[in-house]
Scaffold this active site. Structure first.
Site, PDB file in Angstrom:
ATOM      1  N   THR A 171       0.747  -1.254   0.000  1.00 44.55           N
ATOM      2  CA  THR A 171       0.000   0.000   0.000  1.00 44.55           C
ATOM      3  C   THR A 171       0.785   1.318   0.000  1.00 44.55           C
ATOM      4  O   THR A 171       1.748   1.455   0.749  1.00 44.55           O
ATOM      5  CB  THR A 171      -0.823  -0.025   1.316  1.00 44.55           C
ATOM      6  OG1 THR A 171      -1.477  -1.276   1.405  1.00 44.55           O
ATOM      7  CG2 THR A 171      -1.853   1.056   1.361  1.00 44.55           C
ATOM      8  N   ARG A 198     -10.797 -10.932  -2.133  1.00 44.52           N
ATOM      9  CA  ARG A 198     -10.326 -10.541  -0.792  1.00 44.52           C
ATOM     10  C   ARG A 198     -10.210  -9.011  -0.724  1.00 44.52           C
ATOM     11  O   ARG A 198      -9.702  -8.367  -1.612  1.00 44.52           O
ATOM     12  CB  ARG A 198      -8.973 -11.191  -0.534  1.00 44.52           C
ATOM     13  CG  ARG A 198      -8.292 -10.779   0.782  1.00 44.52           C
ATOM     14  CD  ARG A 198      -7.321  -9.650   0.562  1.00 44.52           C
ATOM     15  NE  ARG A 198      -6.510  -9.381   1.762  1.00 44.52           N
ATOM     16  CZ  ARG A 198      -5.705  -8.335   1.884  1.00 44.52           C
ATOM     17  NH1 ARG A 198      -5.607  -7.451   0.909  1.00 44.52           N
ATOM     18  NH2 ARG A 198      -4.999  -8.157   2.981  1.00 44.52           N
ATOM     19  N   VAL A 199     -10.711  -8.429   0.361  1.00 40.81           N
ATOM     20  CA  VAL A 199     -10.564  -6.988   0.580  1.00 40.81           C
ATOM     21  C   VAL A 199      -9.748  -6.793   1.852  1.00 40.81           C
ATOM     22  O   VAL A 199     -10.010  -7.438   2.879  1.00 40.81           O
ATOM     23  CB  VAL A 199     -11.946  -6.302   0.715  1.00 40.81           C
ATOM     24  CG1 VAL A 199     -11.779  -4.826   1.076  1.00 40.81           C
ATOM     25  CG2 VAL A 199     -12.731  -6.433  -0.591  1.00 40.81           C
ATOM     26  N   GLY A 200      -8.739  -5.928   1.777  1.00 41.07           N
ATOM     27  CA  GLY A 200      -7.879  -5.679   2.931  1.00 41.07           C
ATOM     28  C   GLY A 200      -8.351  -4.485   3.745  1.00 41.07           C
ATOM     29  O   GLY A 200      -9.510  -4.081   3.697  1.00 41.07           O
ATOM     30  N   ASP A 201      -7.420  -3.924   4.493  1.00 44.57           N
ATOM     31  CA  ASP A 201      -7.744  -2.821   5.404  1.00 44.57           C
ATOM     32  C   ASP A 201      -7.930  -1.484   4.695  1.00 44.57           C
ATOM     33  O   ASP A 201      -8.651  -0.605   5.178  1.00 44.57           O
ATOM     34  CB  ASP A 201      -6.594  -2.645   6.413  1.00 44.57           C
ATOM     35  CG  ASP A 201      -5.275  -2.328   5.699  1.00 44.57           C
ATOM     36  OD1 ASP A 201      -4.796  -3.206   4.947  1.00 44.57           O
ATOM     37  OD2 ASP A 201      -4.747  -1.210   5.861  1.00 44.57           O
ATOM     38  N   THR A 220      -0.375   0.727   6.607  1.00 47.83           N
ATOM     39  CA  THR A 220       0.150  -0.140   5.547  1.00 47.83           C
ATOM     40  C   THR A 220       0.623  -1.443   6.192  1.00 47.83           C
ATOM     41  O   THR A 220       1.065  -1.438   7.343  1.00 47.83           O
ATOM     42  CB  THR A 220       1.316   0.542   4.795  1.00 47.83           C
ATOM     43  OG1 THR A 220       1.960  -0.421   3.951  1.00 47.83           O
ATOM     44  CG2 THR A 220       2.361   1.138   5.725  1.00 47.83           C
ATOM     45  N   GLY A 223      -3.197  -6.529   5.831  1.00 45.35           N
ATOM     46  CA  GLY A 223      -4.527  -5.964   6.059  1.00 45.35           C
ATOM     47  C   GLY A 223      -5.362  -6.674   7.102  1.00 45.35           C
ATOM     48  O   GLY A 223      -6.062  -6.038   7.901  1.00 45.35           O
TER      49      GLY A 223
HETATM   50  N1  GLY Z   1      -2.569  -3.213   3.495  1.00 47.76           N
HETATM   51  C1  GLY Z   1      -3.080  -3.619   2.254  1.00 47.76           C
HETATM   52  C2  GLY Z   1      -3.746  -4.889   2.281  1.00 47.76           C
HETATM   53  O1  GLY Z   1      -3.537  -5.719   3.153  1.00 47.76           O
HETATM   54  O2  GLY Z   1      -4.522  -5.106   1.388  1.00 47.76           O
END
Ligand code: GLY
Length: 286
Positions: A171, A198-201, A220, A223
Site C-alpha cells: 500500500t 479478498r478486501v484488505g484494510d 500499511t 490488512g
Molecule cells: N494493506 C493492504 C492490504 O492488506 O490489502
C-alpha cells in the site's frame, strides 16, 4: 503550525525511495492549494503511476492472475472508497468521486468499474513485468516447485503457506494538514498472495485510514491484522494523550513481527513508523 503533506511507499518499501517520495510530496503541495483532500489524492496518484509501488500501475496480482485494487479517501465526516476495482489507472481518483458524487461510502467490484467508466475513467491494464514475475513464482509454488518463502510471512501470514509467494511491499498512502484541516488517502493492490475477492484494510475506515478533527492516519501492512486491531481509529483516538511519535510506535509494537507501518498527522505534529523499512516523503510549508 506549518501545513504538512506526509506520504509513504508502503511497509517493506526500500528507504532508497525517500528522495522520490520527497519530490512527489513537494510536487503535490505545489500543484494544488486550499483543500487537504487535493494534496493527498494528488500524491497518491503520483505513487499509483510509479510502477515501483504496489498501487495502481504495479499492483500485485491475485492468485488467479487478476488485479483487484482497493483505495479510499477520508476527511472529517466524509469517506469514499472502492474495493476490488479492476482495470483503472487511478483507483484513488475513483474513490474521491464516490465521496463527492454518491450517497455511498464504498462501491465494490463490477459496480466500481461501471461507476468509473461512467465518469470517464478509461480501461487500463496495471500489469507490469515485475508483478507478472511475482505472480509466476506464486503459480510455481502451487505447482510444487521450490521458491524462497520469507520466514516472517510463513510464521504470520497463513495464506503465504497455503497459496504461494508473497511480495514484501505494500500500500501507498498520504495524510495532510492544510490550514488546520485534515485528509487521508490510500491505495493498494493488496497483500499478495491473496484470493480473488479478498478486501484488505485500505478501503475500510478506522482500519486502513481515518481522518477527523484531531488528525489523519493511514496504515500499511498485512490488512487482516490491521483490521483486527482497528489500527487507524485506535491511533486517532490516542492523539493528544502523548507525543504522536510514541503513539504510532506503541501501536506498531502490538503487531509483533507482522509487517505493518503507519503515518499520522495531528494539529501540531506528524510521525511515521514501521517494523520494516518504509520509505516516506514529506513537505511542509507555512
Ligand atoms: N494493506 C493492504 C492490504 O492488506 O490489502
Amino acid at each position: 503550525m506549518a501545513n504538512v503533506l506526509l506520504i509513504h511507499g508502503g511497509a517493506g518499501s526500500d528507504n532508497s525511495f525517500t528522495e522520490t517520495l520527497n519530490r512527489y510530496a513537494e510536487n503535490s503541495s505545489r500543484k494544488v492549494s486550499g483543500n487537504p483532500l487535493d494534496f493527498v489524492v494528488d500524491s497518491v496518484r503520483l505513487m499509483e503511476d510509479d510502477s515501483s509501488f504496489n498501487a495502481g500501475t504495479g499492483s500485485v496480482k491475485r492468485i488467479d492472475g487478476s488485479i483487484q485494487m482497493d483505495a479510499a479517501v477520508m476527511t472529517p465526516n466524509q469517506i469514499g472508497a472502492v474495493s476490488a476495482i479492476e482495470r483503472v489507472k487511478n483507483p484513488v481518483m475513483v474513490a474521491r468521486e464516490v465521496m463527492l458524487q454518491t450517497p455511498h461510502v464504498m462501491i465494490t467490484g463490477d459496480g466500481a468499474i461501471k461507476f468509473a467508466r461512467a465518469l470517464g475513467f478509461e480501461d487500463y491494464d496495471p500489469t507490469t513485468e515485475r508483478t507478472e514475475n511475482i505472480w509466476k513464482k506464486t503459480v510455481d509454488y502451487f505447482n510444487g516447485k521450490e521458491v524462497e518463502l520469507p520466514e516472517r510471512y510463513s510464521n504470520y501470514y497463513k495464506y503465504a503457506k497455503i497459496f504461494g509467494f508473497p511480495q514484501a511491499k505494500d500500500t501507498v498512502g498520504a495524510v495532510a494538514r492544510v490550514d488546520g484541516k485534515f485528509a487521508a488517502a490510500v491505495s493498494t493492490g493488496g497483500s499478495s498472495p491473496m484470493m480473488r475477492g479478498r478486501v484488505g484494510d485500505s478501503p475500510l475506515p478506522g482500519a486502513g485510514l481515518y481522518a477527523g478533527e484531531k488528525g489523519a492516519v493511514v496504515a500499511t501492512g498485512i490488512g487482516e491484522e490491521i483490521i483486527r486491531k482497528m489500527m487507524c481509529y485506535d491511533i486517532y483516538n490516542r492523539i493528544g494523550t502523548k507525543p504522536l511519535s510514541e503513539i504510532v510506535k506503541e501501536k506498531v509494537a502490538e503487531f509483533g513481527d507482522v509487517l505493518v507501518g503507519v503515518i499520522a498527522v495531528s494539529k501540531d505534529e506528524y510521525a511515521s513508523y514501521s517494523n520494516s523499512s518504509m520509505a516516506t516523503g514529506v513537505c511542509t510549508w507555512p
